[in-house]
Design a protein around this motif. Sequence first.
Motif, PDB file in Angstrom:
ATOM      1  N   ASP A 105       0.753  -1.226  -0.102  1.00 47.82           N
ATOM      2  CA  ASP A 105      -0.098  -0.029  -0.030  1.00 47.82           C
ATOM      3  C   ASP A 105       0.764   1.365   0.060  1.00 47.82           C
ATOM      4  OD1 ASP A 105      -2.269  -1.495   0.027  1.00 47.82           O
ATOM      5  OD2 ASP A 105      -2.819  -1.330   2.173  1.00 47.82           O
ATOM      6  N   ALA A 106       2.045   1.314   0.722  1.00 45.56           N
ATOM      7  CA  ALA A 106       2.892   2.185   1.170  1.00 45.56           C
ATOM      8  C   ALA A 106       3.919   2.441  -0.235  1.00 45.56           C
ATOM      9  CB  ALA A 106       3.422   2.374   2.432  1.00 45.56           C
ATOM     10  N   GLN A 107       4.040   1.455  -0.945  1.00 45.51           N
ATOM     11  CA  GLN A 107       4.876   1.254  -2.124  1.00 45.51           C
ATOM     12  C   GLN A 107       6.473   1.545  -1.477  1.00 45.51           C
ATOM     13  OE1 GLN A 107       3.652   4.181  -5.209  1.00 45.51           O
ATOM     14  NE2 GLN A 107       2.313   2.683  -5.898  1.00 45.51           N
ATOM     15  N   VAL A 108       6.660   0.476  -0.474  1.00 42.99           N
ATOM     16  CA  VAL A 108       8.018   0.675   0.115  1.00 42.99           C
ATOM     17  C   VAL A 108       8.566  -0.617   0.075  1.00 42.99           C
ATOM     18  CG1 VAL A 108       8.925   0.679   2.588  1.00 42.99           C
ATOM     19  CG2 VAL A 108       7.062   2.082   2.039  1.00 42.99           C
ATOM     20  N   ASP A 109      10.072  -0.440  -0.143  1.00 43.31           N
ATOM     21  CA  ASP A 109      11.067  -1.611  -0.221  1.00 43.31           C
ATOM     22  C   ASP A 109      10.860  -2.463   0.996  1.00 43.31           C
ATOM     23  OD1 ASP A 109      12.794  -3.489  -0.435  1.00 43.31           O
ATOM     24  OD2 ASP A 109      14.239  -2.133  -1.809  1.00 43.31           O
ATOM     25  N   LYS A 110      10.751  -3.907   1.051  1.00 41.58           N
ATOM     26  CA  LYS A 110      10.644  -4.664   2.304  1.00 41.58           C
ATOM     27  C   LYS A 110      12.048  -4.551   3.070  1.00 41.58           C
ATOM     28  CE  LYS A 110       6.978  -7.916   1.096  1.00 41.58           C
ATOM     29  NZ  LYS A 110       6.491  -9.154   0.882  1.00 41.58           N
ATOM     30  N   GLU A 111      13.096  -4.400   2.501  1.00 31.45           N
ATOM     31  CA  GLU A 111      14.375  -4.297   3.143  1.00 31.45           C
ATOM     32  C   GLU A 111      14.163  -2.967   4.109  1.00 31.45           C
ATOM     33  OE1 GLU A 111      17.564  -4.012   0.270  1.00 31.45           O
ATOM     34  OE2 GLU A 111      17.310  -5.996  -0.544  1.00 31.45           O
ATOM     35  N   LEU A 112      13.480  -1.896   3.875  1.00 33.10           N
ATOM     36  CA  LEU A 112      13.603  -0.777   4.624  1.00 33.10           C
ATOM     37  C   LEU A 112      12.409  -1.547   5.967  1.00 33.10           C
ATOM     38  CD1 LEU A 112      12.864   2.072   2.404  1.00 33.10           C
ATOM     39  CD2 LEU A 112      15.148   1.512   3.731  1.00 33.10           C
ATOM     40  N   ASN A 113      13.213  -2.182   6.890  1.00 33.98           N
ATOM     41  CA  ASN A 113      12.163  -2.825   7.779  1.00 33.98           C
ATOM     42  C   ASN A 113      12.365  -2.446   9.205  1.00 33.98           C
ATOM     43  OD1 ASN A 113      14.779  -3.962   8.302  1.00 33.98           O
ATOM     44  ND2 ASN A 113      14.204  -5.994   7.249  1.00 33.98           N
ATOM     45  N   LYS A 114      13.345  -1.340   9.622  1.00 32.73           N
ATOM     46  CA  LYS A 114      13.488  -0.851  11.015  1.00 32.73           C
ATOM     47  C   LYS A 114      12.079  -0.495  11.531  1.00 32.73           C
ATOM     48  CE  LYS A 114      16.156   2.547  13.326  1.00 32.73           C
ATOM     49  NZ  LYS A 114      17.139   3.898  13.641  1.00 32.73           N
ATOM     50  N   ARG A 115      11.904  -0.718  12.835  1.00 26.56           N
ATOM     51  CA  ARG A 115      10.659  -0.509  13.491  1.00 26.56           C
ATOM     52  C   ARG A 115      10.245   0.961  13.969  1.00 26.56           C
ATOM     53  NH1 ARG A 115       8.694  -5.164  15.866  1.00 26.56           N
ATOM     54  NH2 ARG A 115       7.814  -4.033  17.527  1.00 26.56           N
ATOM     55  N   HIS A 116      11.302   1.577  14.099  1.00 28.11           N
ATOM     56  CA  HIS A 116      11.365   3.076  14.558  1.00 28.11           C
ATOM     57  C   HIS A 116      10.247   3.260  15.679  1.00 28.11           C
ATOM     58  CE1 HIS A 116      13.638   4.886  11.175  1.00 28.11           C
ATOM     59  NE2 HIS A 116      12.950   3.927  10.468  1.00 28.11           N
ATOM     60  N   GLN A 117      10.517   2.625  16.808  1.00 24.54           N
ATOM     61  CA  GLN A 117      10.057   2.583  18.261  1.00 24.54           C
ATOM     62  C   GLN A 117      10.184   4.005  18.653  1.00 24.54           C
ATOM     63  OE1 GLN A 117      10.107  -2.005  19.152  1.00 24.54           O
ATOM     64  NE2 GLN A 117       9.915  -0.484  20.825  1.00 24.54           N
TER      65      GLN A 117
END
Length: 243
Positions: A166-178
């Motif tokens: 949906d966001a058209q984001v590469d799955k390698e960008l997987n940092k959670r950003h808590q």
Amino acid sequence: MRKTYTILGVIAVVVLVIYSLIPDSFFVEKVYPLEEGVFVTNYDDRSDGGFSTATLAMSDSSMKFECMLGADTTVPAWCGMLWNFDPDTLEKFRNWIFVDSVIFDVETSGTDEILVKLWAYDPDVTDLKKPKTFRLLMKEVKVSGGRERIVVPMEQFYTPDFWYEDAQVDKELNKRHQESMARLEIAPGWNHPRGKSFSIVFHEVSVKGISNFWFGAVLFAFLGITIVAVGFRHHKKNEDKDD
């Protein structure tokens, strides 16, 4: 010189031993009751031509959310509720990097599962004007009905594949950003039947984590040891040059 390094090594070991013996120090951050600057609301699909309904009622000690998905299966249906930690879009997000669990004191009726969604600001992909570009962390949570205390470990939240699409984001960008948590959302479970109402009464919602104070103290101690060791090394080199 060896004696100095031996002493510094012993000090480092003592620091680590003391740190391992210190009991964990926890912190708790309230999500409900609401703190100043936090906005909570309900939503449904009626503005998009749907037939779902959602209501939110607050009393002095609790907050009741009721939701029913539209019975017409020919149109999409959704409803839910949302905590917005940054309603004025000032990027004042919650730093949950040391949070290890989300805790609910709730009373449920009419359902056996809810979706808990966390939305985090991801500097690589998030556009503040597009809510769906906030990173989604989601967990399906089973509920037994009646009042219960539910603890959801942060490690169980995951980013579903459909968010990347949906966001058209590469799955390698997987940092959670808590460290940049923007919203908390509650929605019906995947298999909740159309036309059936369910309710959740929130008595308390909070997050818990381990304080980083002593961890920081240990890092500071090792920084001091490193500075002393480097200082002695340079001092020894200078003495050798003078000789």
